[in-house]
Motif scaffolding. Structure first.
Motif, PDB file in Angstrom:
ATOM      1  N   THR A   1       0.744  -1.256   0.496  1.00 32.29           N
ATOM      2  CA  THR A   1       0.008  -0.078   0.031  1.00 32.29           C
ATOM      3  C   THR A   1       1.151   1.321  -0.197  1.00 32.29           C
ATOM      4  OG1 THR A   1      -0.194   0.194   2.810  1.00 32.29           O
ATOM      5  CG2 THR A   1      -1.965  -0.863   1.345  1.00 32.29           C
ATOM      6  N   ASP A   2       0.398   1.882   0.321  1.00 32.24           N
ATOM      7  CA  ASP A   2       1.100   3.508   0.290  1.00 32.24           C
ATOM      8  C   ASP A   2       1.876   3.361   1.666  1.00 32.24           C
ATOM      9  OD1 ASP A   2       0.250   4.864  -2.195  1.00 32.24           O
ATOM     10  OD2 ASP A   2      -0.828   6.267  -1.679  1.00 32.24           O
ATOM     11  N   PRO A   3       1.451   3.255   2.587  1.00 24.89           N
ATOM     12  CA  PRO A   3       2.080   3.559   3.784  1.00 24.89           C
ATOM     13  C   PRO A   3       3.371   2.168   3.334  1.00 24.89           C
ATOM     14  CG  PRO A   3      -0.212   3.593   4.201  1.00 24.89           C
ATOM     15  CD  PRO A   3       0.063   2.874   2.817  1.00 24.89           C
ATOM     16  N   ASP A   4       3.128   1.236   3.303  1.00 24.83           N
ATOM     17  CA  ASP A   4       3.725   0.672   2.990  1.00 24.83           C
ATOM     18  C   ASP A   4       5.139   0.727   1.873  1.00 24.83           C
ATOM     19  OD1 ASP A   4       3.015  -2.058   3.749  1.00 24.83           O
ATOM     20  OD2 ASP A   4       1.540  -2.419   2.493  1.00 24.83           O
TER      21      ASP A   4
ATOM     22  N   GLU B   1     -10.393   4.646   1.362  1.00 26.49           N
ATOM     23  CA  GLU B   1      -9.272   4.724  -0.437  1.00 26.49           C
ATOM     24  C   GLU B   1      -8.215   3.958   0.564  1.00 26.49           C
ATOM     25  OE1 GLU B   1      -9.664   8.389  -2.703  1.00 26.49           O
ATOM     26  OE2 GLU B   1     -11.914   8.042  -2.424  1.00 26.49           O
ATOM     27  N   GLU B   2      -7.406   2.777  -0.432  1.00 25.38           N
ATOM     28  CA  GLU B   2      -6.835   1.982  -0.074  1.00 25.38           C
ATOM     29  C   GLU B   2      -5.649   2.050  -1.677  1.00 25.38           C
ATOM     30  OE1 GLU B   2      -5.882  -1.285   2.551  1.00 25.38           O
ATOM     31  OE2 GLU B   2      -7.654  -1.704   0.962  1.00 25.38           O
ATOM     32  N   VAL B   3      -4.651   2.742  -1.882  1.00 27.93           N
ATOM     33  CA  VAL B   3      -3.496   2.480  -2.784  1.00 27.93           C
ATOM     34  C   VAL B   3      -2.958   0.945  -3.100  1.00 27.93           C
ATOM     35  CG1 VAL B   3      -2.090   3.558  -4.673  1.00 27.93           C
ATOM     36  CG2 VAL B   3      -3.970   5.337  -3.825  1.00 27.93           C
ATOM     37  N   THR B   4      -2.548   0.641  -4.198  1.00 31.31           N
ATOM     38  CA  THR B   4      -1.692  -0.544  -3.989  1.00 31.31           C
ATOM     39  C   THR B   4      -1.353  -0.255  -4.896  1.00 31.31           C
ATOM     40  OG1 THR B   4      -3.559  -1.883  -4.734  1.00 31.31           O
ATOM     41  CG2 THR B   4      -3.344  -1.657  -2.169  1.00 31.31           C
ATOM     42  N   ARG B   5      -0.204  -1.453  -5.247  1.00 29.52           N
ATOM     43  CA  ARG B   5       0.863  -1.512  -6.372  1.00 29.52           C
ATOM     44  C   ARG B   5       1.707  -2.685  -6.525  1.00 29.52           C
ATOM     45  NH1 ARG B   5       2.573   2.762  -3.450  1.00 29.52           N
ATOM     46  NH2 ARG B   5       1.706   4.176  -4.787  1.00 29.52           N
ATOM     47  N   ASN B   6       1.455  -2.769  -7.829  1.00 32.56           N
ATOM     48  CA  ASN B   6       2.845  -4.202  -8.263  1.00 32.56           C
ATOM     49  C   ASN B   6       4.009  -3.788  -7.593  1.00 32.56           C
ATOM     50  OD1 ASN B   6       3.564  -2.573  -9.958  1.00 32.56           O
ATOM     51  ND2 ASN B   6       3.406  -4.285 -11.686  1.00 32.56           N
TER      52      ASN B   6
ATOM     53  N   VAL C   1      -5.010  -5.381   7.939  1.00 27.98           N
ATOM     54  CA  VAL C   1      -5.158  -4.436   8.283  1.00 27.98           C
ATOM     55  C   VAL C   1      -6.230  -3.127   7.287  1.00 27.98           C
ATOM     56  CG1 VAL C   1      -4.045  -2.103   9.382  1.00 27.98           C
ATOM     57  CG2 VAL C   1      -3.753  -4.352  10.108  1.00 27.98           C
ATOM     58  N   MET C   2      -6.696  -2.703   7.566  1.00 22.69           N
ATOM     59  CA  MET C   2      -7.030  -1.098   6.432  1.00 22.69           C
ATOM     60  C   MET C   2      -5.945  -0.113   6.419  1.00 22.69           C
ATOM     61  SD  MET C   2      -9.416   0.015   4.320  1.00 22.69           S
ATOM     62  CE  MET C   2     -10.670  -0.689   4.765  1.00 22.69           C
ATOM     63  N   LYS C   3      -5.127  -0.073   5.706  1.00 22.23           N
ATOM     64  CA  LYS C   3      -4.473   1.130   4.740  1.00 22.23           C
ATOM     65  C   LYS C   3      -4.476   2.023   3.986  1.00 22.23           C
ATOM     66  CE  LYS C   3      -0.770  -2.405   7.125  1.00 22.23           C
ATOM     67  NZ  LYS C   3       0.972  -2.553   6.177  1.00 22.23           N
ATOM     68  N   PRO C   4      -5.733   3.189   4.560  1.00 18.14           N
ATOM     69  CA  PRO C   4      -6.023   4.510   3.502  1.00 18.14           C
ATOM     70  C   PRO C   4      -4.809   4.919   3.271  1.00 18.14           C
ATOM     71  CG  PRO C   4      -7.076   4.293   6.002  1.00 18.14           C
ATOM     72  CD  PRO C   4      -5.846   2.699   5.820  1.00 18.14           C
ATOM     73  N   SER C   5      -5.096   5.479   2.095  1.00 12.75           N
ATOM     74  CA  SER C   5      -3.787   6.783   2.150  1.00 12.75           C
ATOM     75  C   SER C   5      -4.179   8.324   2.303  1.00 12.75           C
ATOM     76  CB  SER C   5      -3.968   6.954   0.543  1.00 12.75           C
ATOM     77  OG  SER C   5      -3.127   5.429   0.166  1.00 12.75           O
ATOM     78  N   THR C   6      -4.757   8.548   1.463  1.00 14.52           N
ATOM     79  CA  THR C   6      -4.940  10.153   2.231  1.00 14.52           C
ATOM     80  C   THR C   6      -6.461  10.492   2.026  1.00 14.52           C
ATOM     81  OG1 THR C   6      -5.077  10.536  -0.774  1.00 14.52           O
ATOM     82  CG2 THR C   6      -3.657  10.972   0.796  1.00 14.52           C
ATOM     83  N   GLU C   7      -6.766  11.508   2.800  1.00 14.84           N
ATOM     84  CA  GLU C   7      -7.763  12.609   3.101  1.00 14.84           C
ATOM     85  C   GLU C   7      -8.567  13.222   1.469  1.00 14.84           C
ATOM     86  OE1 GLU C   7      -9.245  13.700   6.710  1.00 14.84           O
ATOM     87  OE2 GLU C   7      -6.920  13.479   7.060  1.00 14.84           O
ATOM     88  N   LYS C   8      -8.988  13.044   1.136  1.00 18.96           N
ATOM     89  CA  LYS C   8     -10.140  14.079  -0.156  1.00 18.96           C
ATOM     90  C   LYS C   8     -10.047  15.380   0.047  1.00 18.96           C
ATOM     91  CE  LYS C   8     -13.360  11.244  -0.851  1.00 18.96           C
ATOM     92  NZ  LYS C   8     -14.876  10.611  -1.655  1.00 18.96           N
ATOM     93  N   LYS C   9     -10.353  15.591   1.229  1.00 16.97           N
ATOM     94  CA  LYS C   9     -10.763  17.151   2.081  1.00 16.97           C
ATOM     95  C   LYS C   9      -9.883  17.357   2.147  1.00 16.97           C
ATOM     96  CE  LYS C   9     -11.245  15.948   6.559  1.00 16.97           C
ATOM     97  NZ  LYS C   9     -11.459  14.465   6.833  1.00 16.97           N
ATOM     98  N   ASP C  10      -8.083  16.830   2.304  1.00 17.26           N
ATOM     99  CA  ASP C  10      -7.381  16.970   2.658  1.00 17.26           C
ATOM    100  C   ASP C  10      -6.248  17.578   1.384  1.00 17.26           C
ATOM    101  OD1 ASP C  10      -6.761  17.419   5.405  1.00 17.26           O
ATOM    102  OD2 ASP C  10      -6.499  15.670   5.959  1.00 17.26           O
ATOM    103  N   LEU C  11      -6.731  17.420   0.386  1.00 21.62           N
ATOM    104  CA  LEU C  11      -6.139  17.062  -0.987  1.00 21.62           C
ATOM    105  C   LEU C  11      -6.637  18.449  -1.953  1.00 21.62           C
ATOM    106  CD1 LEU C  11      -6.290  13.377  -1.392  1.00 21.62           C
ATOM    107  CD2 LEU C  11      -4.167  14.822  -1.222  1.00 21.62           C
TER     108      LEU C  11
ATOM    109  N   GLU D   1      -0.768   0.538 -10.553  1.00 19.63           N
ATOM    110  CA  GLU D   1      -1.543   1.365  -9.916  1.00 19.63           C
ATOM    111  C   GLU D   1      -2.576   1.207  -9.424  1.00 19.63           C
ATOM    112  OE1 GLU D   1       0.524   3.445  -7.701  1.00 19.63           O
ATOM    113  OE2 GLU D   1       1.941   2.982  -8.148  1.00 19.63           O
ATOM    114  N   LEU D   2      -3.229   0.592  -8.450  1.00 12.72           N
ATOM    115  CA  LEU D   2      -4.663   0.256  -8.308  1.00 12.72           C
ATOM    116  C   LEU D   2      -5.254   1.124  -7.101  1.00 12.72           C
ATOM    117  CD1 LEU D   2      -4.278  -3.527  -8.268  1.00 12.72           C
ATOM    118  CD2 LEU D   2      -4.339  -1.944  -9.991  1.00 12.72           C
ATOM    119  N   LYS D   3      -7.176   2.029  -7.340  1.00 11.73           N
ATOM    120  CA  LYS D   3      -7.002   2.262  -5.851  1.00 11.73           C
ATOM    121  C   LYS D   3      -8.348   1.950  -5.466  1.00 11.73           C
ATOM    122  CE  LYS D   3      -8.092   6.541  -6.292  1.00 11.73           C
ATOM    123  NZ  LYS D   3      -8.132   8.275  -4.994  1.00 11.73           N
TER     124      LYS D   3
END
Length: 400
Positions: free
Chosen positions: A96-99, A146-151, A121-131, A187-189
């Motif tokens: 994920t992004d945190p990984d 929203e979780e972002v993952t990548r290969n 564990v749920m590992k979400p990335s960012t808050e839209k309101k902050d973006l 890249e996935l979300k």
């Protein structure tokens, strides 16, 4: 006893006569035997002509093929699988992004031998309101979860190139003029919503029990690097395609039918039998994936690269801020200003100011005068020294 792999190949052979013309073309490698499990770089190279020169129907089918590939099923001994079926999609074991950005431990050490281990564990990335306000947060996500993952191709490039901390990004651009992700990067979300007594999972939606509770899966963004641009630094303005974009959504999400039919610009829905054949070729029949579908596809800023008509592609949950008049009620939207390609194209870094370009959601073609105010209120112009991150907003969002 017949092995699962043999069964998958047998199904693929049985459905081959139903495939569209490009898949039957002797010169096309995209749908050749074994496509569901080919290495990512090989599959991207085999399918680049289909992605960028094929019809909308061919692109739609390629979207389903990518969906099938990233959803290859793996064992989930800890949590009992999606919807209690003992298996989960392989992307649930991807970093994920945190990984990627928040850990010094190499992620793939978490694998048991060569077998991917699904996270619990749920590992979400960012808050839209902050973006939207120009700031970035990695904790306390909003309801979208929203979780972002990548290969591994994407993960290895980001970590080995020093693109996971702000200090290292500055060092990268001391020696490079642009980021150029490798062909085959995926890249996935994913969008999740927690299941509660007052907000149950809808019928047909796939669910998963994370440590923090049960969630239902609302959809999945997919972006795949198919080729590099002739000039990789020209991402901001070139209509030459390099990434393939699609976004899958649960078919009964409120308002999704309206958005698909009235507001998304490049769609070509496939017959149910053809969808079933693609899923079956990847061993995904009767799992529940048929209850999801792509809202559309995108490969450049504008239709046919003419610069005139913006391509509109997004997800009613993940891009709800782009819908109007009421972001929470997509069934009533009369305008949807979402574009995967245009938005991600503005992911950029200015080596002189050491600042990332502010997050925004443009549609259509960009130009050097495209601008956005940062969180301090200063107007930043894309053409004033910004360098491309190759559509990779996570570098900007997660590098600290």
């Amino acid at each position: 006893m017949t092995s699962p792999a043999t069964l998958i190949l047998a199904v693929a052979c049985l459905v081959a006569p139903t495939l569209p013309a490009f898949a039957q073309d002797a010169d096309s490698k995209c749908a050749s035997e074994g496509w569901p499990t080919k290495p990512d770089a090989e599959f991207a190279a085999d399918c680049v002509d289909t992605a960028f020169n094929g019809s909308l129907e061919e692109r739609e089918r390629l979207a389903w093929m990518f969906f099938t590939r990233v959803n290859q099923l793996i064992a989930d001994p800890a949590k009992g699988g999606m919807s209690g079926k003992d298996r989960v999609p392989v992307w649930m074991a991807w970093p994920t992004d945190p990984d990627t950005f928040g850990s010094t431990r190499p992620f793939f050490e978490n694998y048991s031998g060569n077998a991917p281990v699904p996270r619990t564990v749920m590992k979400p990335s960012t808050e839209k309101k902050d973006l939207q306000s120009g700031s970035v947060a990695t904790a306390d996500p909003d309801g979208a979860n929203e979780e972002v993952t990548r290969n591994r191709i994407s993960y290895d490039y980001l970590t080995r190139s020093g693109l996971t901390t702000k200090l290292d990004v500055a060092a990268f651009f001391a020696d490079n003029d642009y980021v150029d992700m490798p062909v085959g990067s995926v890249e996935l979300k994913a969008s999740w919503l927690q299941v509660t007594e007052g907000s149950p999972a809808p019928d047909g939606a796939l669910t998963f029990k994370f440590d923090s509770g049960e969630y239902w899966w609302r959809g999945l963004h997919i972006m795949v690097k198919m080729q590099s641009l002739e000039n990789p630094g020209d991402v901001f303005y070139s209509e030459e395609p390099s990434w393939f974009w699609t976004t899958f959504e649960f078919n009964d999400n409120p308002g999704v039918a309206h958005v698909r039919d009235k507001l998304i610009t490049q769609r070509a829905p496939l017959p149910a039998a053809e969808i079933a054949a693609v899923l079956a070729a990847g061993g995904l029949e009767n799992f529940g994936f048929e209850n999801y579908a792509p809202n559309g596809t995108q490969i450049r800023f504008t239709v046919d690269g003419s610069g005139d008509t913006p391509v509109i592609l997004g997800h009613t949950d993940m891009e709800d801020f782009a819908g109007s008049p009421n972001t929470a009620q997509p069934q009533y939207w009369n305008r949807f200003e979402a574009s995967c390609h245009s938005c991600h194209a503005t992911a950029a870094y200015n080596p002189e100011t050491k600042a990332f370009f502010p997050f925004s959601v443009p549609t259509g073609a960009l130009h050097p005068g495209y601008n956005k105010s940062d969180k301090a209120g200063t107007v930043q112009y894309l053409g004033q020294g910004y360098k491309s991150l190759d559509f990779m907003w996570p570098i900007a969002f997660q590098s600290h």
